[in-house]
Write an enzyme that holds these catalytic residues in place. Structure first.
Site, PDB file in Angstrom:
ATOM      1  N   HIS A   4      45.176  25.619  51.646  1.00 12.60           N
ATOM      2  CA  HIS A   4      45.354  25.997  50.246  1.00 12.60           C
ATOM      3  C   HIS A   4      44.647  27.323  49.967  1.00 12.60           C
ATOM      4  CE1 HIS A   4      44.660  25.018  45.741  1.00 12.60           C
ATOM      5  NE2 HIS A   4      45.738  25.749  45.907  1.00 12.60           N
ATOM      6  N   GLU A  15      40.981  26.235  51.134  1.00 10.25           N
ATOM      7  CA  GLU A  15      40.679  24.803  51.207  1.00 10.25           C
ATOM      8  C   GLU A  15      41.525  24.249  52.345  1.00 10.25           C
ATOM      9  OE1 GLU A  15      39.955  22.090  47.326  1.00 10.25           O
ATOM     10  OE2 GLU A  15      41.778  23.254  47.241  1.00 10.25           O
ATOM     11  N   SER A  42      49.208  23.088  46.215  1.00 12.94           N
ATOM     12  CA  SER A  42      47.981  23.117  45.419  1.00 12.94           C
ATOM     13  C   SER A  42      47.577  21.714  44.983  1.00 12.94           C
ATOM     14  CB  SER A  42      48.173  23.995  44.193  1.00 12.94           C
ATOM     15  OG  SER A  42      49.286  23.551  43.447  1.00 12.94           O
ATOM     16  N   ASN A  87      41.466  22.193  42.391  1.00  9.67           N
ATOM     17  CA  ASN A  87      42.205  21.899  41.157  1.00  9.67           C
ATOM     18  C   ASN A  87      41.711  20.658  40.427  1.00  9.67           C
ATOM     19  OD1 ASN A  87      43.888  24.098  40.810  1.00  9.67           O
ATOM     20  ND2 ASN A  87      45.163  23.424  42.504  1.00  9.67           N
TER      21      ASN A  87
HETATM   22  N1  CAA Z   1      46.940  41.103  44.512  1.00  6.12           N
HETATM   23  C1  CAA Z   1      46.112  41.839  45.276  1.00  6.12           C
HETATM   24  N2  CAA Z   1      45.005  42.437  44.812  1.00  6.12           N
HETATM   25  C2  CAA Z   1      44.711  42.278  43.517  1.00  6.12           C
HETATM   26  C3  CAA Z   1      45.517  41.516  42.646  1.00  6.12           C
HETATM   27  C4  CAA Z   1      46.679  40.929  43.200  1.00  6.12           C
HETATM   28  N3  CAA Z   1      47.496  40.167  42.455  1.00  6.12           N
HETATM   29  N4  CAA Z   1      44.960  41.536  41.424  1.00  6.12           N
HETATM   30  C5  CAA Z   1      43.857  42.280  41.514  1.00  6.12           C
HETATM   31  N5  CAA Z   1      43.694  42.722  42.771  1.00  6.12           N
HETATM   32  C6  CAA Z   1      42.629  43.565  43.282  1.00  6.12           C
HETATM   33  C7  CAA Z   1      42.694  44.889  42.593  1.00  6.12           C
HETATM   34  O1  CAA Z   1      43.572  45.750  43.253  1.00  6.12           O
HETATM   35  C8  CAA Z   1      41.262  45.363  42.668  1.00  6.12           C
HETATM   36  O2  CAA Z   1      41.053  45.957  43.895  1.00  6.12           O
HETATM   37  P1  CAA Z   1      40.356  47.380  43.942  1.00  6.12           P
HETATM   38  O3  CAA Z   1      38.903  47.055  43.856  1.00  6.12           O
HETATM   39  O4  CAA Z   1      40.819  47.902  45.231  1.00  6.12           O
HETATM   40  O5  CAA Z   1      40.852  48.154  42.758  1.00  6.12           O
HETATM   41  C9  CAA Z   1      40.429  44.068  42.649  1.00  6.12           C
HETATM   42  O6  CAA Z   1      41.353  43.012  42.940  1.00  6.12           O
HETATM   43  C10 CAA Z   1      39.826  43.851  41.291  1.00  6.12           C
HETATM   44  O7  CAA Z   1      40.886  43.909  40.328  1.00  6.12           O
HETATM   45  P2  CAA Z   1      40.729  44.515  38.863  1.00  6.12           P
HETATM   46  O8  CAA Z   1      39.610  45.511  38.858  1.00  6.12           O
HETATM   47  O9  CAA Z   1      42.071  44.948  38.384  1.00  6.12           O
HETATM   48  O10 CAA Z   1      40.403  43.283  37.945  1.00  6.12           O
HETATM   49  P3  CAA Z   1      39.284  42.191  38.076  1.00  6.12           P
HETATM   50  O11 CAA Z   1      37.967  42.763  38.444  1.00  6.12           O
HETATM   51  O12 CAA Z   1      39.393  41.384  36.843  1.00  6.12           O
HETATM   52  O13 CAA Z   1      39.725  41.286  39.300  1.00  6.12           O
HETATM   53  C11 CAA Z   1      40.739  39.245  39.857  1.00  6.12           C
HETATM   54  C12 CAA Z   1      40.944  40.620  39.292  1.00  6.12           C
HETATM   55  C13 CAA Z   1      40.289  39.354  41.331  1.00  6.12           C
HETATM   56  C14 CAA Z   1      42.068  38.529  39.798  1.00  6.12           C
HETATM   57  C15 CAA Z   1      39.600  38.521  39.050  1.00  6.12           C
HETATM   58  O14 CAA Z   1      39.901  38.606  37.688  1.00  6.12           O
HETATM   59  C16 CAA Z   1      39.416  37.087  39.425  1.00  6.12           C
HETATM   60  O15 CAA Z   1      38.749  36.758  40.396  1.00  6.12           O
HETATM   61  N6  CAA Z   1      39.999  36.184  38.625  1.00  6.12           N
HETATM   62  C17 CAA Z   1      39.982  34.755  38.893  1.00  6.12           C
HETATM   63  C18 CAA Z   1      41.014  34.429  39.923  1.00  6.12           C
HETATM   64  C19 CAA Z   1      41.036  32.978  40.243  1.00  6.12           C
HETATM   65  O16 CAA Z   1      40.311  32.166  39.704  1.00  6.12           O
HETATM   66  N7  CAA Z   1      41.913  32.630  41.184  1.00  6.12           N
HETATM   67  C20 CAA Z   1      42.135  31.265  41.545  1.00  6.12           C
HETATM   68  C21 CAA Z   1      43.316  30.771  40.754  1.00  6.12           C
HETATM   69  S1  CAA Z   1      43.579  29.090  41.093  1.00  6.12           S
HETATM   70  C22 CAA Z   1      44.497  29.087  42.470  1.00  6.12           C
HETATM   71  O17 CAA Z   1      44.940  30.054  42.999  1.00  6.12           O
HETATM   72  C23 CAA Z   1      44.726  27.738  43.020  1.00  6.12           C
HETATM   73  C24 CAA Z   1      45.785  26.940  42.432  1.00  6.12           C
HETATM   74  O18 CAA Z   1      46.230  26.041  43.123  1.00  6.12           O
HETATM   75  C25 CAA Z   1      46.302  27.071  41.054  1.00  6.12           C
END
Ligand code: CAA
Length: 283
Positions: free
Chosen positions: A140, A152, A119, A190
């Protein structure tokens, strides 16, 4: 070049997510980890997510079976000898990663591409420990991998156009959106995300608002799916601190200094969701 067989190293949350999307796209995938228990846990989680997708009629039972059949356990790095691509998703530690890449350089066929899901660590530096820096690249993925559309793709200083093109094509086959990025600290994702999270932590540290209120402002005011502090807990506060340190050191600019409250929480073992406590408590 054509990619058919892929090894994913590291069966944690990111590694198993990457293995899942590769297997769903029809690639022959080896999920590798030194720890067999971790692989079993990763595979069980993949099966759970696929079952849920079948229940929601997003995929058929046959697609689920095909995906599981495309996944094979591997506890030996030597298994990479038959792979066209290796995607490394081990811990964010340069020494660990360079050791893995040195070994992969010896084990894998000459044509194989070596990718890192890092990352924030420099792809150029990882590539430099191999004899094929032109075939080393960053892939990424975002967490949760099965849901997030972005990959990415980071070009190290010596990454060839051929390597870039092969990885861009593969990313499209995974039904993800590739974005080409040059190798600078934090890449694009990031470099923008972490200072925002760090600033949200400063807002709490300086008593401007509570974590709940900071998150509400960003969710309802900016339509972010999660507030920055919920997201920080989800990513892991240790990971957030680590990436801020990479930015701070890499650019030598005080605007990237990690918030003292972030340091304090990490020292306390408040690492977010995975440890049961961060800005919020989890049961
Ligand atoms: N694995 C697989 N699927 C998942 C999951 C996981 N860990 N968490 C949630 N989901 C799925 C759920 O199963 C759900 O699918 P369905 O429609 O089939 O039910 C769908 O995603 C939506 O989930 P929820 O309804 O429970 O909750 P939500 O609408 O809040 O969505 C989320 C969850 C997709 C995580 C959303 O909150 C989101 O987009 N959050 C931001 C995530 C983000 O910013 N990620 C980047 C992080 S930074 C990174 O990764 C880079 C780094 O280097 C640090």
């Amino acid at each position: 070049m054509s990619i058919k067989k892929v090894m994913v190293i590291g069966a944690g949350q990111m590694g198993s997510g990457i293995a899942q999307v590769c297997a769903q796209a029809g690639f022959d995938v080896l999920l590798n980890d030194m720890n067999e228990v971790a692989i079993d846990k990763g595979l069980a989680n993949i099966e759970k997510l696929l079952t849920r997708a079948v229940d929601k009629e997003r995929i058929t039972a046959e697609e689920k079976e095909n995906t599981l059949n495309n996944l094979t356990k591997s506890t030996q790095l030597q298994d990479a000898k038959s792979c066209d691509l290796v995607i490394e998703a081990v811990i964010e530690n340069m020494d660990v990663k360079t050791k893995v890449f040195q070994q992969l350089d010896e084990i894998t066929p000459k044509h194989a591409i070596l990718a890192s899901n890092t990352s924030s660590l420099p792809i150029t530096e990882i590539a430099a420990v191999t004899k094929r820096p032109d075939q080393v690249i960053g892939m990424h993925f975002m967490n949760p991998v099965p849901v997030m559309k972005l990959v990415e793709i980071i070009r190290g200083l010596q990454t060839s156009d051929e390597t870039y093109q092969a990885i861009e094509n593969m990313t499209n086959e995974l039904r993800k959106t590739p974005v080409e990025v040059n190798d600078f600290p934090g890449f694009v994702s990031n470099r923008i995300l972490m200072p925002m999270i760090n600033e949200a932590i400063y807002t709490v540290y300086e008593g401007v608002a509570t974590p709940e209120d900071v998150d509400t402002v960003m969710k309802l005011g900016m339509n972010h799916p999660m507030g920055p502090l919920t997201l920080a807990d989800f990513i892991g506060l240790d990971t957030c601190l680590y990436i801020m340190e990479v930015l701070y050191e890499g650019f030598g600019d005080s605007k990237y200094r990690p918030c003292p409250l972030l340091r304090k929480y990490v020292k306390a073992g408040w690492l977010g969701k995975k440890s049961g406590r961060g800005f919020y408590e989890y049961n």
